[in-house]
Design a protein around this motif. Structure first.
Motif, PDB file in Angstrom:
ATOM      1  N   PRO A  88       0.772  -1.241  -0.123  1.00 27.94           N
ATOM      2  CA  PRO A  88       0.030  -0.083   0.037  1.00 27.94           C
ATOM      3  C   PRO A  88       0.797   1.295  -0.099  1.00 27.94           C
ATOM      4  O   PRO A  88       0.543   2.162  -0.696  1.00 27.94           O
ATOM      5  CB  PRO A  88      -0.892  -0.103   1.324  1.00 27.94           C
ATOM      6  CG  PRO A  88      -1.011  -1.552   1.381  1.00 27.94           C
ATOM      7  CD  PRO A  88       0.338  -2.333   1.089  1.00 27.94           C
ATOM      8  N   VAL A  89       1.870   1.085   0.779  1.00 32.07           N
ATOM      9  CA  VAL A  89       2.462   2.587   1.032  1.00 32.07           C
ATOM     10  C   VAL A  89       3.244   2.777  -0.630  1.00 32.07           C
ATOM     11  O   VAL A  89       3.360   4.148  -0.880  1.00 32.07           O
ATOM     12  CB  VAL A  89       3.845   2.460   2.078  1.00 32.07           C
ATOM     13  CG1 VAL A  89       4.791   1.461   1.531  1.00 32.07           C
ATOM     14  CG2 VAL A  89       4.371   3.775   2.286  1.00 32.07           C
ATOM     15  N   LEU A  90       3.363   1.917  -1.462  1.00 28.23           N
ATOM     16  CA  LEU A  90       4.104   2.222  -2.684  1.00 28.23           C
ATOM     17  C   LEU A  90       3.103   2.252  -3.790  1.00 28.23           C
ATOM     18  O   LEU A  90       3.356   2.791  -5.032  1.00 28.23           O
ATOM     19  CB  LEU A  90       5.061   1.258  -2.990  1.00 28.23           C
ATOM     20  CG  LEU A  90       6.393   1.303  -2.270  1.00 28.23           C
ATOM     21  CD1 LEU A  90       7.229   0.049  -2.618  1.00 28.23           C
ATOM     22  CD2 LEU A  90       7.108   2.481  -2.105  1.00 28.23           C
ATOM     23  N   GLU A  91       1.959   2.322  -3.611  1.00 30.57           N
ATOM     24  CA  GLU A  91       0.764   2.208  -4.700  1.00 30.57           C
ATOM     25  C   GLU A  91       0.656   3.332  -5.480  1.00 30.57           C
ATOM     26  O   GLU A  91       0.533   3.269  -6.647  1.00 30.57           O
ATOM     27  CB  GLU A  91      -0.543   1.633  -3.922  1.00 30.57           C
ATOM     28  CG  GLU A  91      -0.802   0.223  -4.023  1.00 30.57           C
ATOM     29  CD  GLU A  91      -1.867  -0.236  -3.362  1.00 30.57           C
ATOM     30  OE1 GLU A  91      -2.762   0.750  -3.036  1.00 30.57           O
ATOM     31  OE2 GLU A  91      -2.236  -1.413  -3.173  1.00 30.57           O
ATOM     32  N   PRO A  92       1.134   4.422  -4.777  1.00 28.52           N
ATOM     33  CA  PRO A  92       1.066   5.916  -5.564  1.00 28.52           C
ATOM     34  C   PRO A  92       1.907   5.867  -6.869  1.00 28.52           C
ATOM     35  O   PRO A  92       1.671   6.678  -7.684  1.00 28.52           O
ATOM     36  CB  PRO A  92       1.230   6.825  -4.558  1.00 28.52           C
ATOM     37  CG  PRO A  92       0.884   6.295  -3.210  1.00 28.52           C
ATOM     38  CD  PRO A  92       0.996   4.759  -3.330  1.00 28.52           C
TER      39      PRO A  92
ATOM     40  N   PHE B 145       8.047  -9.508  -4.787  1.00 24.27           N
ATOM     41  CA  PHE B 145       7.682  -8.237  -4.278  1.00 24.27           C
ATOM     42  C   PHE B 145       6.698  -7.645  -5.062  1.00 24.27           C
ATOM     43  O   PHE B 145       5.828  -6.812  -4.696  1.00 24.27           O
ATOM     44  CB  PHE B 145       8.953  -7.328  -4.296  1.00 24.27           C
ATOM     45  CG  PHE B 145       8.868  -6.086  -3.652  1.00 24.27           C
ATOM     46  CD1 PHE B 145       8.491  -5.683  -2.412  1.00 24.27           C
ATOM     47  CD2 PHE B 145       8.618  -4.805  -4.390  1.00 24.27           C
ATOM     48  CE1 PHE B 145       8.618  -4.448  -1.916  1.00 24.27           C
ATOM     49  CE2 PHE B 145       8.230  -3.675  -4.197  1.00 24.27           C
ATOM     50  CZ  PHE B 145       8.473  -3.338  -2.736  1.00 24.27           C
ATOM     51  N   PHE B 146       7.012  -7.652  -6.523  1.00 24.01           N
ATOM     52  CA  PHE B 146       6.089  -6.819  -7.373  1.00 24.01           C
ATOM     53  C   PHE B 146       4.681  -7.680  -8.014  1.00 24.01           C
ATOM     54  O   PHE B 146       4.016  -7.437  -8.759  1.00 24.01           O
ATOM     55  CB  PHE B 146       6.667  -6.489  -8.644  1.00 24.01           C
ATOM     56  CG  PHE B 146       7.570  -5.229  -8.710  1.00 24.01           C
ATOM     57  CD1 PHE B 146       7.131  -4.040  -8.527  1.00 24.01           C
ATOM     58  CD2 PHE B 146       9.017  -5.239  -8.469  1.00 24.01           C
ATOM     59  CE1 PHE B 146       8.008  -2.816  -8.426  1.00 24.01           C
ATOM     60  CE2 PHE B 146       9.866  -4.068  -8.271  1.00 24.01           C
ATOM     61  CZ  PHE B 146       9.186  -2.970  -8.130  1.00 24.01           C
TER      62      PHE B 146
END
Ligand SMILES: C[S@@+](CC[C@H](N)C(=O)[O-])C[C@H]1O[C@@H](n2cnc3c(N)ncnc32)[C@H](O)[C@@H]1O
Length: 399
Positions: free
Chosen positions: A309-313, A385-386
């Motif tokens: 979630p923290v990297l979704e942007p 990770f991805f």
């Protein structure tokens, strides 16, 4: 507020001064390999970048400035102190970025849109100390009077690049510089009759250039084959190739459905999307010493990308998702090549005429042929990770 602005300006002035000082000190110590003055702005709209390197002229230390324009290069040599002053004067005004490459490490100075300047250190790879010979960069590897250059519409009768083809001429020469470096570093140097396959050969400029270059190295038995989808181009190239001897030929074909064949150099510039994976697979399976690819359109991984979630942007905007997919795809390709015994370099290359993509993947077979062991684990971790479920090259190599 005014105080804050003054503090900001003072900090930026300090960064600029530190950068110029570091360049001066490295010149003194003989460890400055090259300075790149980038993002030019000013009267010369076609100026792309300026390369500055130390040279010795009549026993005096100088700086050679090579101004790279879209269609020409202009060289100016200045005594070192004067050149250094000119660099300091242009930074932040004429050039909005500068990259200093040292024997050990790098220094990057850059201004953003708001005019704020950052100074960053990079590790870089160990580089050779600079040669102080003047004009080394001006030499072209290809003889401009070669008849095929005229026959394929690159040069005029005087051996001067046609105005619309000047960019291509520069690109072909740059390609040969990269290729020449790979020949030196790989087992190709020792081969008498290297076999080269160039997929998506188009009008054959690079294919002819590689053949000429290998012959110039004394490899008269070299076998160079251009593979191209469009029969008319293959016919044109074969007509011209026939004048050069039996070692150069073209055939109609695409990457899809090609069976691997023994090959020493595999070239595939701008093979779309997973066609680059097909090319790399053919190179690895064919035992290529050198694989040169310039990938294009990275569509396969994009719909699979997932981030915590923290990297979704990072994936919210289409352009960022595309950039992320591109970086991940080419990183996975590099890791797969490493796992199969190649040393890999990924770097910027002059773009081709039909696309602004300008990335080159250069893989050179490691003399031991053994893969880097950590590469497979790194690949698995990245995929997890991805959230990547499938990638064409990995699947092809697993078969
Ligand atoms: C950008 S152009 C030519 C580039 C050429 N290598 C050069 O630098 O001069 C790409 C060429 O690849 C061909 N092509 C596209 N997809 C291909 C495929 N899957 N297999 C082989 N050739 C392909 C196109 O017909 C086109 O001529």
């Amino acid at each position: 507020m005014a105080d804050l602005q003054e503090i900001g300006a003072a900090r930026e002035a300090q960064r600029l001064a530190r950068f110029v000082e570091a360049f001066g000190a490295a010149l003194e110590a003989g460890t400055a390999v090259k300075l790149v003055l980038a993002k030019p702005q000013g009267a010369e709209a076609d100026l792309e970048k300026v390369l500055v390197r130390p040279v010795t002229i009549r026993g005096e230390a100088h700086l050679a400035f090579v101004f790279h324009h879209t269609t020409k290069d202009v060289t100016r040599n200045l005594p070192r102190a004067k050149g250094l002053a000119e660099v300091a004067e242009g930074l932040g005004k004429t050039y909005r970025a500068a990259h200093l490459l040292l024997v050990e490490g790098e220094l990057h100075l850059e201004w953003n849109r708001k005019g704020e300047c950052t100074l960053r250190r990079g590790k870089g790879q160990g580089r050779e100390a600079p040669s102080l010979e003047p004009n080394r960069e001006k030499q072209r590897l290809l003889d401009p009077s070669r008849p095929w250059l005229r026959a394929l519409g690159l040069m005029d009768a005087r051996g001067v690049a046609l105005p619309t083809m000047a960019h291509k001429w520069k690109q072909v020469n740059r390609f040969l510089e990269v290729f020449g470096g790979a020949v030196e570093r790989s087992g190709l140097g020792a081969m008498e009759a290297p076999r080269v396959l160039d997929f998506g050969a188009g009008k054959g400029y690079l294919t002819f250039a590689v053949y000429d270059y290998l012959k110039g190295l004394g490899k008269t038995q070299a076998k160079v084959v251009g593979v191209e989808l469009r029969p008319a181009l293959v016919e044109l190239c074969n007509r011209e190739a026939a004048r050069l001897g039996a070692g150069l030929s073209f055939r109609v074909g695409g990457l899809e459905g090609q069976a691997p064949e023994a090959v020493d150099v595999l070239i595939a510039l701008h093979a779309c999307d997973t066609a680059t994976d097909l090319a790399i697979n053919l190179g690895i399976r064919g035992g290529a010493q050198v694989i040169l690819c310039s990938p294009c359109c990275h569509k396969e991984l994009r719909p699979q990308l997932q981030l915590p979630p923290v990297l979704e942007p990072l994936l919210r905007h289409g352009i960022h998702a595309a950039q992320q997919a591109e970086m991940l795809t080419d990183t996975m390709r590099a890791l797969l090549l490493e796992a199969h015994g190649y040393e890999v370099q990924v770097f910027e290359f002059i773009s081709l005429e039909h696309t602004d993509k300008n990335k080159m993947i250069l893989a050179t077979k490691h003399p031991s042929g053994t893969g880097r062991r950590a590469a497979a684990a790194e690949l698995a971790a990245l995929k997890e990770f991805f959230g990547i479920r499938r990638q064409t090259l990995e699947e092809l190599l697993a078969k």
